[in-house]
Design an enzyme around this catalytic site. Structure first.
Site, short mmCIF file in Angstrom:
data_model
loop_
_atom_site.label_atom_id
_atom_site.label_comp_id
_atom_site.label_asym_id
_atom_site.label_seq_id
_atom_site.Cartn_x
_atom_site.Cartn_y
_atom_site.Cartn_z
N GLY A 77 96.57 31.56 66.93
CA GLY A 77 96.18 30.20 66.55
C GLY A 77 96.12 30.04 65.05
O GLY A 77 96.56 29.04 64.50
N GLN A 78 95.62 31.06 64.40
CA GLN A 78 95.52 31.01 62.94
C GLN A 78 96.88 30.88 62.27
O GLN A 78 97.04 30.17 61.31
CB GLN A 78 94.92 32.31 62.44
CG GLN A 78 93.45 32.24 62.24
CD GLN A 78 93.01 33.50 61.55
OE1 GLN A 78 93.52 33.83 60.49
NE2 GLN A 78 92.10 34.20 62.16
N LYS A 79 97.83 31.64 62.83
CA LYS A 79 99.16 31.58 62.25
C LYS A 79 99.72 30.18 62.38
O LYS A 79 100.32 29.66 61.44
CB LYS A 79 100.08 32.57 62.95
CG LYS A 79 99.90 33.96 62.39
CD LYS A 79 101.10 34.85 62.72
CE LYS A 79 100.88 36.23 62.20
NZ LYS A 79 101.05 37.26 63.23
#
Ligand SMILES: Nc1nc2c(ncn2[C@@H]2O[C@H](COP(=O)(O)OP(=O)(O)OP(=O)(O)O)[C@@H](O)[C@H]2O)c(=O)[nH]1
Ligand SMILES: [Mg+2]
Length: 191
Positions: A77-79
């Site tokens: 998700g962060q990416k």
């Protein structure tokens, strides 16, 4: 004709700030305090924030993309968020990097993320203001400690400064904005 000129001038006077930092650093609270809004009811930001304020005779637009949101702890998700966040690098006059002075545990992450940002080609021309926030809290990290732990003195690619501040008390928020605007005036002949 006059109105076209006036519009052009107004447009020229607009400067653009990109505000980033780890989640929970106090970005939303800082902007709310600058806007004189209630700072007692802030919750984690899910979307994008954009605010325009009139300051020192010009207009200052502050953009805070939804970034580095670690609430989910989900690396994938962060990416995704990070690639989305790159859309906002363009036309940034100043990067404000907000650091939580009470977050000793993540100061390493904080250093890494900032170092990564400073490699971004589209941020090469931007100046950097590090807001060391939450300095109203006792036992918080000092300016010298953060300067050292973030490796700020090693930064040669960007003009930078660090200011201890507090979104709770309002300490140094105006001073920070003044630095940013004055710097933009000097560099970009905006005003
Ligand atoms: N004591 C103190 N607490 C602060 C200060 N600034 C923010 N906080 C608190 O820190 C928490 C996070 O603040 P936010 O403004 O939501 O942080 P953020 O960087 O916008 O976080 P995300 O939206 O999750 O990325 C809130 O509980 C705030 O009340 C400050 O200067 N002093
Ligand atoms: Mg927020």
């Amino acid at each position: 004709m006059l109105s076209i000129l006036r519009k052009a001038r107004l447009k020229d006077k607009e400067m653009r700030i990109l505000m980033l930092g780890l989640d929970n650093a106090g970005k939303t609270t800082i902007v709310k305090r600058i806007m004189n809004e209630d700072v007692t009811t802030v919750s984690p930001t899910l979307g994008f924030i954009i605010k325009t304020i009139d300051f020192m005779g010009g207009s200052v637009t502050i953009r805070i993309p939804a970034i580095l949101t670690r609430h989910s702890g989900d690396v994938g998700g962060q990416k995704t968020l990070r690639s989305y966040w790159k859309n906002y690098f363009e036309k940034t006059d100043t990067l404000i990097w907000v650091v939580d002075a009470t977050d000793r545990l993540r100061v390493g992450d904080c250093r890494e993320e900032l170092a990564g940002l400073l490699l971004e080609e589209r941020l090469m021309g931007a100046t950097l203001l590090v807001f060391l926030n939450k300095t109203d809290v006792e036992q918080c990290m000092s300016e010298d400690e953060v300067r050292e732990r973030l490796g700020l003195d090693l930064i040669k690619t960007h003009k930078w400064t660090i200011l201890p501040c507090s979104a709770m008390t309002g300490r140094n928020l105006n001073e920070g904005l003044e630095w940013v605007v004055q710097d933009a005036k000097d560099r970009l002949f905006l005003y």
